[in-house]
Scaffold this motif. Sequence first.
Motif: not given
Length: 290
Positions: A169-173, A193-206, A223-227
């Motif tokens: 699932a390629m999410v482009e926030p 950074i805000r958009s990254v955190h919202i995108a990472a939280g979408l769906g039942a699993t990442s 890039m420190e905003a996400t793994t």
Amino acid sequence: MDLTELRVRHPERVAEAWQQRRQRELVGEDGRLLIVAADHPARGALGVRDDRMAMASRPGLIERLCTALQRPGVDGVLATPDVLEDLLLLGALEGKVVVGSMNRGGLQGSSFELDDRFTAYRSADDIASRRLDGGKMLTRICLDDPGTVATLESSAQAVTELAERKLMAMVEPFWSTRTDGRVSNLLDPDSVIRSVHIAAGLGATSAYTWLKLPVVDELERVMEATTLPTLLLGGDPTVAPEETYASWGKALSLPSVRGLVVGRALLFPPDGDVAAAVDQAATLVHGGAA
């Protein structure tokens, strides 16, 4: 037989070719990807730099894509069904990663641009039944536009359903704003950074989520905003190609960055040499192994 004649006389070959297409692992030994993007036209976005109709010729675009896909180090393509099916019928997708662009309903310049509905590949079933390798969703976040919540909900559903099928699932926030009727994306580090955190939280699993992010200032902090594994957006650079390649090279050294998704910058380089532009990007992504 040309593509139009083939579509007229043998439309069934599209479905047959998807089932017969030779696939590959998503990533190779280096864990990196170079994906060529060609999903802009389906939103009515045809411009490249100062040419507003640069991508208007479909044969011209397909020729450029075929050139790019033939180069060593190019892992695959991201596009809408019409473009992918042309490439499929030409045999250009054999052994390539194929990502289907899902939500193209937010037409460029429209009053409903941020209500970005799923009008291409509309579901994970559409992706899986054709044996594609993943689906991509543009997810623009505008606090003043009610269309945002529908986009977020649809993206979350797609992320969940793609993961259930073990597909990317390629999410482009983007954190977006509308000024005088025109939508623009805020590219300062804090907004990204805000958009990254919202995108990472979408769906039942990442578990199967990858991000597609722009190259911005303070990218190390962004890039420190996400793994999550991240592919960087090549965009439509207005600076000299040498500056673009240098920024890509620096960004690719960051741990979460696993490659590039580039369209216009490679398919329509200033000097017109698609192969040379693609080779440069492949070397940056894959190094000497490209």
